[in-house]
Design a protein around this motif. Structure first.
Motif, PDB file in Angstrom:
ATOM      1  N   ASN A  28      57.378  13.934  25.839  1.00  0.00           N
ATOM      2  CA  ASN A  28      55.938  13.863  26.108  1.00  0.00           C
ATOM      3  C   ASN A  28      55.410  12.452  26.377  1.00  0.00           C
ATOM      4  O   ASN A  28      54.223  12.286  26.647  1.00  0.00           O
ATOM      5  CB  ASN A  28      55.168  14.488  24.943  1.00  0.00           C
ATOM      6  CG  ASN A  28      55.428  15.961  24.826  1.00  0.00           C
ATOM      7  OD1 ASN A  28      54.835  16.757  25.538  1.00  0.00           O
ATOM      8  ND2 ASN A  28      56.335  16.347  23.939  1.00  0.00           N
ATOM      9  N   GLN A  29      56.292  11.454  26.280  1.00  0.00           N
ATOM     10  CA  GLN A  29      55.891  10.063  26.527  1.00  0.00           C
ATOM     11  C   GLN A  29      54.693   9.665  25.660  1.00  0.00           C
ATOM     12  O   GLN A  29      53.692   9.132  26.143  1.00  0.00           O
ATOM     13  CB  GLN A  29      55.585   9.855  28.012  1.00  0.00           C
ATOM     14  CG  GLN A  29      56.774  10.070  28.930  1.00  0.00           C
ATOM     15  CD  GLN A  29      57.907   9.082  28.646  1.00  0.00           C
ATOM     16  OE1 GLN A  29      57.722   7.883  28.742  1.00  0.00           O
ATOM     17  NE2 GLN A  29      59.072   9.584  28.276  1.00  0.00           N
ATOM     18  N   ILE A  30      54.808   9.936  24.353  1.00  0.00           N
ATOM     19  CA  ILE A  30      53.781   9.554  23.382  1.00  0.00           C
ATOM     20  C   ILE A  30      54.431   8.688  22.317  1.00  0.00           C
ATOM     21  O   ILE A  30      55.662   8.580  22.265  1.00  0.00           O
ATOM     22  CB  ILE A  30      53.099  10.792  22.738  1.00  0.00           C
ATOM     23  CG1 ILE A  30      54.128  11.711  22.058  1.00  0.00           C
ATOM     24  CG2 ILE A  30      52.292  11.563  23.803  1.00  0.00           C
ATOM     25  CD1 ILE A  30      53.526  12.924  21.341  1.00  0.00           C
ATOM     26  N   SER A  31      53.618   8.077  21.461  1.00  0.00           N
ATOM     27  CA  SER A  31      54.178   7.222  20.414  1.00  0.00           C
ATOM     28  C   SER A  31      54.973   8.064  19.419  1.00  0.00           C
ATOM     29  O   SER A  31      54.756   9.277  19.278  1.00  0.00           O
ATOM     30  CB  SER A  31      53.065   6.475  19.680  1.00  0.00           C
ATOM     31  OG  SER A  31      52.415   7.334  18.751  1.00  0.00           O
ATOM     32  N   PHE A  32      55.868   7.407  18.705  1.00  0.00           N
ATOM     33  CA  PHE A  32      56.646   8.104  17.690  1.00  0.00           C
ATOM     34  C   PHE A  32      55.740   8.724  16.633  1.00  0.00           C
ATOM     35  O   PHE A  32      55.934   9.862  16.204  1.00  0.00           O
ATOM     36  CB  PHE A  32      57.660   7.156  17.034  1.00  0.00           C
ATOM     37  CG  PHE A  32      58.324   7.768  15.839  1.00  0.00           C
ATOM     38  CD1 PHE A  32      59.319   8.723  16.005  1.00  0.00           C
ATOM     39  CD2 PHE A  32      57.934   7.420  14.557  1.00  0.00           C
ATOM     40  CE1 PHE A  32      59.917   9.320  14.904  1.00  0.00           C
ATOM     41  CE2 PHE A  32      58.535   8.008  13.448  1.00  0.00           C
ATOM     42  CZ  PHE A  32      59.527   8.959  13.621  1.00  0.00           C
ATOM     43  N   TRP A  33      54.733   7.972  16.190  1.00  0.00           N
ATOM     44  CA  TRP A  33      53.836   8.475  15.131  1.00  0.00           C
ATOM     45  C   TRP A  33      53.041   9.687  15.615  1.00  0.00           C
ATOM     46  O   TRP A  33      52.834  10.638  14.856  1.00  0.00           O
ATOM     47  CB  TRP A  33      52.930   7.360  14.622  1.00  0.00           C
ATOM     48  CG  TRP A  33      53.746   6.239  14.050  1.00  0.00           C
ATOM     49  CD1 TRP A  33      53.864   4.970  14.535  1.00  0.00           C
ATOM     50  CD2 TRP A  33      54.611   6.298  12.912  1.00  0.00           C
ATOM     51  NE1 TRP A  33      54.755   4.242  13.767  1.00  0.00           N
ATOM     52  CE2 TRP A  33      55.224   5.040  12.760  1.00  0.00           C
ATOM     53  CE3 TRP A  33      54.948   7.308  11.997  1.00  0.00           C
ATOM     54  CZ2 TRP A  33      56.124   4.755  11.744  1.00  0.00           C
ATOM     55  CZ3 TRP A  33      55.849   7.018  10.974  1.00  0.00           C
ATOM     56  CH2 TRP A  33      56.423   5.755  10.866  1.00  0.00           C
ATOM     57  N   ASP A  34      52.603   9.674  16.856  1.00  0.00           N
ATOM     58  CA  ASP A  34      51.928  10.853  17.417  1.00  0.00           C
ATOM     59  C   ASP A  34      52.914  12.018  17.533  1.00  0.00           C
ATOM     60  O   ASP A  34      52.550  13.173  17.300  1.00  0.00           O
ATOM     61  CB  ASP A  34      51.312  10.537  18.783  1.00  0.00           C
ATOM     62  CG  ASP A  34      50.085   9.651  18.685  1.00  0.00           C
ATOM     63  OD1 ASP A  34      49.473   9.574  17.586  1.00  0.00           O
ATOM     64  OD2 ASP A  34      49.723   9.030  19.706  1.00  0.00           O
ATOM     65  N   ALA A  35      54.159  11.727  17.874  1.00  0.00           N
ATOM     66  CA  ALA A  35      55.179  12.773  17.949  1.00  0.00           C
ATOM     67  C   ALA A  35      55.433  13.392  16.573  1.00  0.00           C
ATOM     68  O   ALA A  35      55.679  14.600  16.468  1.00  0.00           O
ATOM     69  CB  ALA A  35      56.471  12.215  18.539  1.00  0.00           C
ATOM     70  N   MET A  36      55.355  12.585  15.527  1.00  0.00           N
ATOM     71  CA  MET A  36      55.484  13.130  14.166  1.00  0.00           C
ATOM     72  C   MET A  36      54.339  14.097  13.871  1.00  0.00           C
ATOM     73  O   MET A  36      54.548  15.151  13.254  1.00  0.00           O
ATOM     74  CB  MET A  36      55.513  12.003  13.127  1.00  0.00           C
ATOM     75  CG  MET A  36      56.822  11.247  13.048  1.00  0.00           C
ATOM     76  SD  MET A  36      58.210  12.220  12.374  1.00  0.00           S
ATOM     77  CE  MET A  36      57.699  12.452  10.669  1.00  0.00           C
ATOM     78  N   ILE A  37      53.127  13.753  14.315  1.00  0.00           N
ATOM     79  CA  ILE A  37      51.971  14.639  14.133  1.00  0.00           C
ATOM     80  C   ILE A  37      52.198  15.939  14.901  1.00  0.00           C
ATOM     81  O   ILE A  37      51.997  17.042  14.365  1.00  0.00           O
ATOM     82  CB  ILE A  37      50.670  13.942  14.591  1.00  0.00           C
ATOM     83  CG1 ILE A  37      50.343  12.750  13.699  1.00  0.00           C
ATOM     84  CG2 ILE A  37      49.510  14.921  14.698  1.00  0.00           C
ATOM     85  CD1 ILE A  37      50.019  13.064  12.263  1.00  0.00           C
ATOM     86  N   VAL A  38      52.608  15.831  16.151  1.00  0.00           N
ATOM     87  CA  VAL A  38      52.866  17.020  16.970  1.00  0.00           C
ATOM     88  C   VAL A  38      53.948  17.877  16.317  1.00  0.00           C
ATOM     89  O   VAL A  38      53.818  19.106  16.225  1.00  0.00           O
ATOM     90  CB  VAL A  38      53.244  16.634  18.419  1.00  0.00           C
ATOM     91  CG1 VAL A  38      53.736  17.852  19.198  1.00  0.00           C
ATOM     92  CG2 VAL A  38      52.061  15.977  19.122  1.00  0.00           C
ATOM     93  N   ASN A  39      54.994  17.247  15.830  1.00  0.00           N
ATOM     94  CA  ASN A  39      56.069  17.993  15.180  1.00  0.00           C
ATOM     95  C   ASN A  39      55.567  18.725  13.936  1.00  0.00           C
ATOM     96  O   ASN A  39      55.894  19.898  13.730  1.00  0.00           O
ATOM     97  CB  ASN A  39      57.234  17.075  14.820  1.00  0.00           C
ATOM     98  CG  ASN A  39      58.366  17.859  14.202  1.00  0.00           C
ATOM     99  OD1 ASN A  39      59.001  18.688  14.845  1.00  0.00           O
ATOM    100  ND2 ASN A  39      58.616  17.628  12.922  1.00  0.00           N
ATOM    101  N   SER A  40      54.772  18.052  13.122  1.00  0.00           N
ATOM    102  CA  SER A  40      54.240  18.713  11.922  1.00  0.00           C
ATOM    103  C   SER A  40      53.362  19.900  12.300  1.00  0.00           C
ATOM    104  O   SER A  40      53.455  20.973  11.687  1.00  0.00           O
ATOM    105  CB  SER A  40      53.448  17.718  11.062  1.00  0.00           C
ATOM    106  OG  SER A  40      54.311  16.810  10.426  1.00  0.00           O
ATOM    107  N   ALA A  41      52.518  19.719  13.304  1.00  0.00           N
ATOM    108  CA  ALA A  41      51.667  20.819  13.761  1.00  0.00           C
ATOM    109  C   ALA A  41      52.516  21.982  14.269  1.00  0.00           C
ATOM    110  O   ALA A  41      52.239  23.151  13.980  1.00  0.00           O
ATOM    111  CB  ALA A  41      50.719  20.328  14.853  1.00  0.00           C
ATOM    112  N   LYS A  42      53.564  21.651  14.998  1.00  0.00           N
ATOM    113  CA  LYS A  42      54.470  22.671  15.535  1.00  0.00           C
ATOM    114  C   LYS A  42      55.162  23.428  14.400  1.00  0.00           C
ATOM    115  O   LYS A  42      55.246  24.665  14.421  1.00  0.00           O
ATOM    116  CB  LYS A  42      55.497  21.988  16.448  1.00  0.00           C
ATOM    117  CG  LYS A  42      56.415  22.905  17.200  1.00  0.00           C
ATOM    118  CD  LYS A  42      57.298  22.090  18.140  1.00  0.00           C
ATOM    119  CE  LYS A  42      58.299  22.952  18.874  1.00  0.00           C
ATOM    120  NZ  LYS A  42      59.139  22.155  19.785  1.00  0.00           N
ATOM    121  N   LYS A  43      55.636  22.698  13.403  1.00  0.00           N
ATOM    122  CA  LYS A  43      56.324  23.323  12.265  1.00  0.00           C
ATOM    123  C   LYS A  43      55.399  24.256  11.491  1.00  0.00           C
ATOM    124  O   LYS A  43      55.845  25.213  10.882  1.00  0.00           O
ATOM    125  CB  LYS A  43      56.869  22.253  11.311  1.00  0.00           C
ATOM    126  CG  LYS A  43      58.066  21.502  11.837  1.00  0.00           C
ATOM    127  CD  LYS A  43      59.294  22.397  11.869  1.00  0.00           C
ATOM    128  CE  LYS A  43      60.476  21.720  12.486  1.00  0.00           C
ATOM    129  NZ  LYS A  43      61.445  21.231  11.556  1.00  0.00           N
TER     130      LYS A  43
END
Length: 142
Positions: free
Chosen positions: A99-114
């Motif tokens: 998604n070409q986003i920051s790692f910290w934003d990717a952690m947020i997206v991952n948590s939301a996905k989980k």
């Protein structure tokens, strides 16, 4: 106000709710949080709690006391929350790359996905953008 289903709240929304520097954003954030609490659809992660604490006690103009911030975090522990593990970090790296986003934003997206969230409430990602089948909404853009 919101769609049916779980909705993830990013750190900045919680910070606005407890920071009186911008009354309009504070009211919008507070109303959203009340709605999500009452519906029991609100979600967050340990990362959000950590970032919230650092921001409200060290980074805002009128910082909260350690005691007040600690009590808010204790209250937030009653929300649906995700505790990331090693595999979540590895998945966030993949999300970051895709998604070409920051790692910290990717952690947020991952948590939301989980947590099977359909929405991420934030102003840190692009409003109305879809990441990993989750729609980003800024409560300040509507």
């Amino acid at each position: 106000m919101t769609a049916e289903g779980k909705e993830f709240v990013d750190t900045n929304i919680f910070v606005y709710a407890y920071n009186n520097a911008n009354k309009i954003k504070q009211a919008a954030a507070t109303n959203l949080l009340i709605h999500l609490w009452e519906s029991r659809n609100g979600c967050l992660s340990i990362q959000v709690m950590q970032e919230f604490y650092v921001t409200v006690v060290q980074k805002i103009a009128n910082p909260l006391s350690f005691e007040t911030a600690s009590q808010i975090i204790a209250d937030l522990s009653n929300w649906n929350h995700h505790i990331p593990e090693t595999n979540d970090v590895l998945e966030a790296i993949k999300i970051q790359k895709r998604n070409q986003i920051s790692f910290w934003d990717a952690m947020i997206v991952n948590s939301a996905k989980k947590m099977n969230c359909k929405i991420i409430w934030t102003e840190d990602l692009n409003h109305n953008q879809i990441y990993e089948e989750i729609k980003v909404i800024s409560p300040f853009s509507e």
